[in-house]
Write an enzyme that holds these catalytic residues in place. Structure first.
Site, PDB file in Angstrom:
ATOM      1  N   ARG A  46      -0.068   5.936  29.027  1.00 45.51           N
ATOM      2  CA  ARG A  46       0.854   6.899  28.412  1.00 45.51           C
ATOM      3  C   ARG A  46       0.176   7.954  27.553  1.00 45.51           C
ATOM      4  NH1 ARG A  46       4.762   2.896  25.661  1.00 45.51           N
ATOM      5  NH2 ARG A  46       3.304   1.394  26.496  1.00 45.51           N
ATOM      6  N   VAL A 130      -8.503  -8.939  11.267  1.00 48.41           N
ATOM      7  CA  VAL A 130      -8.007  -9.542  10.023  1.00 48.41           C
ATOM      8  C   VAL A 130      -7.975  -8.512   8.907  1.00 48.41           C
ATOM      9  CG1 VAL A 130      -8.345 -11.374   8.318  1.00 48.41           C
ATOM     10  CG2 VAL A 130      -9.029 -11.764  10.688  1.00 48.41           C
ATOM     11  N   GLU A 188       4.420  -6.105  14.076  1.00 47.73           N
ATOM     12  CA  GLU A 188       4.039  -6.528  15.417  1.00 47.73           C
ATOM     13  C   GLU A 188       5.142  -6.159  16.412  1.00 47.73           C
ATOM     14  OE1 GLU A 188       0.936  -8.043  16.093  1.00 47.73           O
ATOM     15  OE2 GLU A 188       0.813  -7.190  14.110  1.00 47.73           O
ATOM     16  N   LYS A 203      -4.607 -14.753  11.647  1.00 43.17           N
ATOM     17  CA  LYS A 203      -5.699 -14.207  10.826  1.00 43.17           C
ATOM     18  C   LYS A 203      -6.364 -15.314   9.994  1.00 43.17           C
ATOM     19  CE  LYS A 203      -3.313  -9.771  10.661  1.00 43.17           C
ATOM     20  NZ  LYS A 203      -2.246  -9.037   9.982  1.00 43.17           N
TER      21      LYS A 203
END
Ligand code: HSE
Length: 435
Positions: A46, A130, A188, A203
């Site tokens: 995209r 992280v 997320e 994490k």
């Protein structure tokens, strides 16, 4: 010296940020690496309106990037754990160095990925996986290499911290803040990963693996989210001199290793208690250095890109060294000296607790509660009882307990809930001093 050639797979939030940071700061970045770094191909279907791709070869099939013989470093920024895993394993098989920001991939498949990378003599770098822009992986791997890490505790999900902060400061509703975090690109794809602690668990397991030199064991992390935190708990915490933060905690104790993500009350005087909004922070206690705190933006396009680019620079430097002189896998993988660690079940973990209960307002109620706690060897460190509201038959009781083994505390809660003078469930939040 030949330029180091980079191929980026995925041009979403972090991919776009990485492309732009590498392009904008190319001169300085190349000078620091000691070699020119060129993006020679981008794999994206995209594109990204924030990126000027006029000078860059674009492949709509991301696998073209890992198969491109010219590419030295593959940067995986597509997310997910299926195609991303295939992509990374193929890149390794093709002898590429790999950079990824993919915490789920490392947490769930890292052991296999690092083993393959070691066989091929290539590195898989994951600083961006992280705490976004905070160089916490480097801190553990390099800056703190002389220490025995005793424990670490981190605010490692920006979305969750943003939600808790807005709820506390502005009294905003949970859903409304979550939607804003999604619009800002922090959350997320599945935001339950943020609010239920799965993202933080991904994490945490990476940090713990580096800190304690053990394999990644995502399935052993105890995970509790923030969706049940009530406004009154936020207010009572404040009254007691605490803040509620969603923490990932990893700790070595004589009994074993604790791996847990849950809402935690921490004294408001601790620096980490004052880390607000989308910011992240990780507190690490080493036996030599003492407590150290790392703070910064934990999500967002360019903060995360900052960490991705740092890894690219490290790998580019390593490519300037002849193959036979390279440090295998550059120490990016867990050292692995602690191959079968004893991970404690949450029921064996010891912490202090905040309890909130709704009790009938009559003589002897407090005595019944404290007897149950005393029988379990748990003492009450602080207590708040509010005056009853007009005509209200029940009053909220707030208790801070001494440290207790979770199994014993839960047994005591069960007995308290069974008392006829107690109404509804007892709310419990774990308390840590982090001193
Ligand atoms: N959803 C994550 C967060 C993004 O909110 O921290 C960065 O990993």
């Amino acid at each position: 010296m030949k330029p180091v050639k980079v191929g980026i797979c995925g041009l979403g939030t972090v991919g776009g940020g990485t492309f732009n940071v590498l392009t904008r700061n190319k001169r300085d970045i190349s000078a620091r690496a000691g070699v020119e770094i060129d993006i020679i191909q981008v794999g994206t279907r995209r594109g990204n309106s924030a990126c000027d791709l006029a000078q860059t070869a674009v492949a709509t099939d991301i696998f073209e990037v890992v198969r491109n013989p010219e590419v030295d470093i593959v940067v995986e920024l597509i997310g997910g754990t299926t195609v991303a895993k295939e992509l990374v394993l193929e890149a390794i098989a093709n002898g590429k160095q790999v950079v990824t920001a993919n915490k789920a991939l490392i947490a769930e498949h890292g052991n296999e990925i690092f083993a393959r990378a070691a066989e091929q003599g290539v590195s898989v770098a994951f600083e961006a996986a992280v705490a976004g822009g905070i160089p916490i992986i480097k801190a553990l791997r390099e800056g703190l290499a002389g220490n025995r890490i005793e424990w670490l505790a981190g605010i490692i999900n920006g979305t969750g911290n943003f939600i808790l902060t807005e709820m506390r400061d502005k009294g905003r509703a949970f859903d409304d803040v979550l939607q804003e975090a999604q619009e800002l690109g922090y959350a997320e794809a599945d935001p339950t990963f943020d609010v239920e602690g799965i993202d933080a668990a991904h994490k945490l397991v990476i940090l713990a693996s580096l800190a304690f030199g053990m394999p990644l064991q995502f399935d052993k992390v105890f995970t509790e989210g923030i969706s049940k935190i009530a406004p009154e708990d936020v207010a009572y915490a404040q009254e007691l001199g605490y803040r509620i933060k969603h923490l990932g905690i990893a700790k070595q104790t004589a009994a074993g290793i604790e791996l847990r993500v849950h809402p935690t009350m921490i004294p408001e005087k601790r620096l980490i208690a004052n880390v607000d909004g989308v910011m992240n922070a990780v507190l690490v206690k080493g036996d030599a250095v003492g407590s150290t705190l790392y703070y910064g933006a934990g999500a967002g396009a360019e903060p995360t890109a900052s960490a991705v680019v740092a890894d690219i620079v490290d790998l580019a430097r390593s490519l300037t060294v002849a193959f036979e002189h390279r440090v295998p896998a550059l120490g990016f993988h867990p050292q692995g000296q602690n191959k079968s660690p004893n991970i404690l079940p949450q029921s064996d973990v010891e912490t202090a607790y905040y309890l909130r209960l709704l009790a009938e307002d009559r003589p002897g109620v407090l005595a019944q509660i404290s007897t149950i706690l005393a029988d379990a060897n748990i003492s009450v460190e602080a207590l708040i009882q509010k005056e009853p509201q007009q005509d209200a038959p029940q009053v909220p009781l707030i208790l801070l307990t001494s440290r207790a083994i979770e199994r014993q505390l839960m047994n005591a809660i069960e007995k308290i809930e069974a008392l006829s003078v107690i109404h509804g469930e007892v709310t419990h939040i774990r308390v840590e001093s982090l001193g």
